[in-house]
Design an enzyme around this catalytic site. Sequence first.
Site, mmCIF file in Angstrom:
data_model
loop_
_atom_site.group_PDB
_atom_site.id
_atom_site.type_symbol
_atom_site.label_atom_id
_atom_site.label_comp_id
_atom_site.label_asym_id
_atom_site.label_seq_id
_atom_site.Cartn_x
_atom_site.Cartn_y
_atom_site.Cartn_z
ATOM 1 N N LYS A 108 0.862 -1.197 0.000
ATOM 2 C CA LYS A 108 0.000 0.000 0.000
ATOM 3 C C LYS A 108 0.883 1.227 0.000
ATOM 4 O O LYS A 108 1.984 1.201 0.546
ATOM 5 C CB LYS A 108 -0.885 0.024 1.258
ATOM 6 C CG LYS A 108 -2.120 0.890 1.116
ATOM 7 C CD LYS A 108 -3.168 0.170 0.320
ATOM 8 C CE LYS A 108 -4.503 0.821 0.320
ATOM 9 N NZ LYS A 108 -5.532 -0.150 -0.079
ATOM 10 N N SER A 364 -7.723 -5.671 -11.029
ATOM 11 C CA SER A 364 -6.332 -5.240 -11.232
ATOM 12 C C SER A 364 -5.479 -6.425 -11.699
ATOM 13 O O SER A 364 -4.597 -6.280 -12.544
ATOM 14 C CB SER A 364 -5.736 -4.714 -9.924
ATOM 15 O OG SER A 364 -6.087 -3.382 -9.724
HETATM 16 N N1 GLU Z 1 -7.071 0.131 -3.526
HETATM 17 C C1 GLU Z 1 -7.803 -1.048 -3.810
HETATM 18 C C2 GLU Z 1 -7.875 -1.937 -2.580
HETATM 19 O O1 GLU Z 1 -7.737 -1.468 -1.478
HETATM 20 C C3 GLU Z 1 -7.273 -1.763 -5.049
HETATM 21 C C4 GLU Z 1 -5.888 -2.293 -4.962
HETATM 22 C C5 GLU Z 1 -5.353 -2.839 -6.260
HETATM 23 O O2 GLU Z 1 -6.069 -2.892 -7.248
HETATM 24 O O3 GLU Z 1 -4.174 -3.206 -6.267
HETATM 25 O O4 GLU Z 1 -8.153 -3.102 -2.651
#
Ligand code: GLU
Length: 473
Positions: A108, A364
Amino acid sequence: MSSDKTYSFFQSVERSFDKAATFTKFEKGILEQIKACNSVYQMRFPIKRDDGSIEVIEAYRVQHSQHKTPCKGGIRFSDEVNQDEVMALASLMTYKCAIVNVPFGGGKGGIKINPRNYSVYELEKITRRYTAELVKKNFIGPGIDVPAPDYGTGAREMSWIVDTYQSLKPGEIDSAGCVTGKPVTQGGVRGRTEATGLGVFFGIREVCNMPAVMEKLGLQIGVKDKTVVVQGLGNVGYHSAKFFRENGSKVIALAEFEGAIMNPDGLNEEQVFQHRKATGSILNFPGATNLEKNTDALELECDILIPAALENVINGENAPRVKAKIIGEAANGPCTPEADEVFVQKGILCVPDMYLNAGGVTVSYFEWLKNLSHVRYGRMEKRFTENLNSHILSQMESLTGKQVGAGERAFIMHGPEEVDLVHSGLEETMITATREIMDIWNSNPNIPDMRTAAYVNAINKVGTSYGELGIFP
Ligand code: GLU
């Protein structure tokens, strides 16, 4: 932000983990390794503001686990960003990916800014510089760590990231896979924008289709006619509301920073969104009643409550006043461990974030695969399938002497487009994940709630892959 001041967000993730770990077979050392954040990169860099002044920006990237690579997880822009929060969110990504069988470790990123206070040009400079810092430290790349959108970021920021990466890594054939959530024109995949909201809907629909679960909650099977309250009208909240409404549920309240609105006859998220765009506020929407505080929406009588904004909004203080039967955690970490205890006592089913909002990372994953394979989904089979379907149809018609109606014909003939395959891959993923977690929960009567069952599932998978790797010297 939390009203449960005794521990931080990361500590609350650790608490939930520890609670679940007692239901697994792993030794203490393995559990410690699963829980630990492997790499934490805190950076500071300067940018020149539009007025000529220099500002030092604080930012982070955390790689929680490399048991599978690349690491994966969004980047948020918020002035609440801090190291603890990014660590917690990176940990949740590891567990989330494991639960939905997406072969990534968790990561993250966060930049401590309120994007509303910066011009687009300033945001672009910040995003590009952040990317360059990640490149310098080998913290980004299609096989290393792949960011994505999160709170306060979207396709625009992802296109700045991929462009910066590619300019620093010329000739890297898979470079488009260094980030996901890109615009389709920059290597994105169709269906990514609505993915998290659609995943939330698929997950809750599956729960609502489970007769035993619905009987326990005293609810009818299915999402049709269920009353839904959504907190947050960003990308995730908007799309969750949309898919519930389109499938026959009634969205009776919507909440944003400035307040909440309610209409027992149902609200249309797109009309509310346009109203907010035009007036600057969700309040005073025609036909709806204003609620004074946005948090009032969390306490309304409803079947399904969807917190789709930030963490810790339902805590030990307000959880006793929640009247929903099902809580679908579309945001990351919206309910604290104290809230979980209240839900168990009150018989409220809390469907946990780290699997329910996994639609984003699932799609993704599809985008990353598309980037590595350098071909659009559906390109190879769409025409073939249409030709085959047309052949089957004409054979059936000549054998039976009857004609299929126009609407049905179009449906049968249709070969899959990219968006069809992405949506169906997501549907399959969410249904499978829901059933896996429910099976674990049903198999052990001591597991108190669905979050613990989800953690048990995640720990089993991550722990097993550590075992398979035999990585500890
Ligand atoms: N920000 C999104 C999550 O918390 C997507 C993360 C991603 O696609 O890598 O799951």
